[in-house]
Design an enzyme around this catalytic site. Structure first.
Site, short mmCIF file in Angstrom:
data_model
loop_
_atom_site.label_atom_id
_atom_site.label_comp_id
_atom_site.label_asym_id
_atom_site.label_seq_id
_atom_site.Cartn_x
_atom_site.Cartn_y
_atom_site.Cartn_z
N GLY A 228 5.82 15.39 -0.17
CA GLY A 228 6.15 15.20 -1.15
C GLY A 228 7.34 15.46 -1.68
O GLY A 228 8.19 15.11 -2.40
N GLU A 262 4.46 18.46 6.51
CA GLU A 262 3.53 16.94 6.78
C GLU A 262 4.34 15.95 5.81
O GLU A 262 4.06 15.42 5.17
CB GLU A 262 2.96 17.29 6.66
CG GLU A 262 1.87 18.03 5.97
CD GLU A 262 0.31 17.77 5.60
OE1 GLU A 262 -0.44 18.24 6.22
OE2 GLU A 262 -0.76 17.59 4.66
N ARG A 265 7.23 9.62 3.67
CA ARG A 265 8.34 8.83 2.81
C ARG A 265 10.12 9.86 3.03
O ARG A 265 10.43 9.18 3.75
CB ARG A 265 8.20 9.68 1.44
CG ARG A 265 8.75 7.90 0.32
CD ARG A 265 8.99 8.17 -0.81
NE ARG A 265 7.01 8.37 -1.67
CZ ARG A 265 6.53 7.42 -1.94
NH1 ARG A 265 7.52 5.99 -1.61
NH2 ARG A 265 5.59 7.25 -2.42
N CYS A 335 2.10 -16.50 -7.05
CA CYS A 335 1.65 -16.99 -8.11
C CYS A 335 1.03 -15.54 -9.48
O CYS A 335 -0.10 -15.75 -9.68
CB CYS A 335 0.78 -17.13 -7.84
SG CYS A 335 1.77 -18.92 -6.71
N TYR A 363 5.33 3.60 2.75
CA TYR A 363 4.90 2.95 2.06
C TYR A 363 5.34 1.27 1.66
O TYR A 363 5.51 1.61 0.74
CB TYR A 363 4.80 3.82 0.61
CG TYR A 363 4.38 5.71 1.37
CD1 TYR A 363 3.02 6.00 1.30
CD2 TYR A 363 4.57 6.56 0.83
CE1 TYR A 363 1.90 6.64 1.58
CE2 TYR A 363 5.22 7.61 2.04
CZ TYR A 363 3.69 7.89 1.72
OH TYR A 363 2.52 9.28 2.02
C1 PLP Z 1 0.52 11.85 1.37
C2 PLP Z 1 0.51 12.92 2.06
C3 PLP Z 1 1.81 13.68 2.90
C4 PLP Z 1 3.38 12.69 2.71
O1 PLP Z 1 3.45 12.69 1.51
P1 PLP Z 1 4.54 12.10 1.24
O2 PLP Z 1 5.44 12.01 -0.50
O3 PLP Z 1 4.59 10.84 2.08
O4 PLP Z 1 6.36 13.53 1.62
C5 PLP Z 1 1.56 14.87 3.60
N1 PLP Z 1 0.59 15.41 3.17
C6 PLP Z 1 -0.79 14.95 2.76
C7 PLP Z 1 -2.31 15.33 2.66
C8 PLP Z 1 -0.70 13.53 2.26
O5 PLP Z 1 -2.11 13.12 1.45
#
Ligand code: PLP
Length: 384
Positions: A228, A262, A265, A335, A363
């Site tokens: 995130g 984890e 993005r 379109c 993404y």
């Molecule tokens: C999508 C997701 C992530 C990665 O989120 P980002 O915003 O891309 O860093 C990490 N953990 C879980 C459980 C997710 O669903």
């Protein structure tokens, strides 16, 4: 936005073979190395759903302790690219067949899922995914902080802990949380503090086994804090502050605790470019549109998130038929009025010019509806 020389050179060489994706693997290597260093003792898993391209997985492998996957398909895919990689498997709605897969960590999403996991009879190392009622304002997407289908409230976590006590195949290892995406370092550190506090309470009460129960090598508390980390599509130069985040986590972490993050993005967005070419410039009811080859069926990110995708125009130098210096709305070949990359952007553009969309490494291709209208697929190119 600024386009690196090597991407510009490749774009110019590919001019007759656009649209195309170009991934700058050398830039990804530098970025991942810096993230890895900033995180110090915190484990780094890459969230594969952000971009599962095998070349990107291989580029990240030297810096990643493992990979976070969200389906049996992603498990099989990562195994085929990196057979020895550690996997953490999360996501709502795992089937019985998926629950039976042998992975390093399984992120349990609900008491019902845990019951099915226990019924598979297979051993598993589980993290319980918690959704705490903490404020997540400012987030681009909220997976937690209130009623959502992701993870469990503290009552659900306690229900899982009591199910776990009545069996011995599924080992509770700790907690997982992924509460929101699009947050800056101070906000993510606040969430980390809340999740870690909850984990310490549970382990202090003896609900989550610690090194006392699991042996000397096991951590006192194991917490996966999710991803995130923010990426600004409005200002691509505004980067997530990994240094502050890493320092903050080092301060929060107590001796013997294992922390993991984890990100998806914020690791791969910057290395990807989607390159297209202007095929028409037109004025309709006073507004100027540049129509490019390809569209949001290749790069759905701006349509999905409702933003202007950052871009750079590479002029051909040849006079075209539609030169304009007015604000331009850049659209694709579909379109549908939703096929918009960016609205009313001040720029100089002409037919034949190359348009390079940045921040297209996460993404992007895999969330797009490739077969809609049956235009040719883009090529994929890798700068090493
Ligand atoms: C999508 C997701 C992530 C990665 O989120 P980002 O915003 O891309 O860093 C990490 N953990 C879980 C459980 C997710 O669903």
């Amino acid at each position: 936005m600024n386009i690196p020389d090597r991407v510009r050179e490749r774009a110019e060489r590919l001019a007759d073979a656009l649209p195309a994706y170009v991934y700058d693997l050398a830039a990804l290597d530098r970025h991942a190395a810096a993230v890895r260093a900033a995180l110090r003792d915190v484990e780094l898993y890459y969230a594969v759903k952000a971009n599962p391209d095998p070349a990107l997985l291989r580029a990240l492998a030297p810096y990643a302790d493992g990979f976070e996957v969200s389906s049996g398909g992603e498990v099989a895919h990562v195994r085929s690219v990196l057979p020895r990689a550690r996997l953490a498997f999360g996501g709502p709605g795992k089937t019985d067949a998926e629950l039976a897969l042998d992975v390093h960590r399984l992120h349990v999403e609900s008491p019902g899922e845990l019951r099915r996991l226990i019924e598979t009879g297979a051993p598993a190392d589980a993290l319980l995914r918690v959704n705490l009622a903490v404020p997540v304002q400012g987030a681009a997407l909220a997976m937690g902080g209130g009623a959502t289908p992701f993870g469990m409230d503290p009552g659900g976590v306690r229900e899982c802990l009591s199910l776990l006590r009545r069996q011995n195949r599924v080992r509770p290892r700790g907690l997982h949380a992924h509460l929101a995406s699009g947050l800056r370092a101070p906000d993510l550190l606040d969430l980390a503090k809340a999740v870690l506090g909850f984990a310490r309470d549970l382990s202090g009460e003896g609900h989550i086994p610690t090194s006392r129960d699991l042996g000397q090598d096991a951590p006192a508390v194991e917490v996966d804090l999710g991803g995130g980390m923010a990426v600004s599509y409005h200002d691509p130069s505004e980067l997530f502050d990994w240094e502050t985040y890493g320092r903050g986590l080092a301060e929060l972490r107590e001796p013997g605790e294992l922390l993991r993050v984890e990100p998806g993005r914020a690791l791969t967005a910057y290395c990807g470019w989607y390159l297209t070419r202007v095929i028409d410039v037109k004025r309709v009811h006073g507004e100027v549109f540049a129509v490019v080859t390809g569209g949001t069926h290749h790069l759905r990110t701006p349509a999905a998130k409702g933003h202007d995708q950052p871009l750079a125009v590479l002029p051909t130098g040849r006079p075209g038929t539609g030169a304009t210096t007015e604000p331009v709305t850049v659209v694709g070949q579909l379109c549908t009025p939703k096929d918009v990359f960016a609205r009313r952007i001040p720029m100089t553009v002409d037919v034949g010019d190359i348009v390079a969309f940045g921040l297209a490494g996460a993404y992007a291709w895999t969330i797009s509806h490739h077969d809609f209208l049956m235009h040719p697929k883009p090529g994929f190119h890798y700068l090493t």
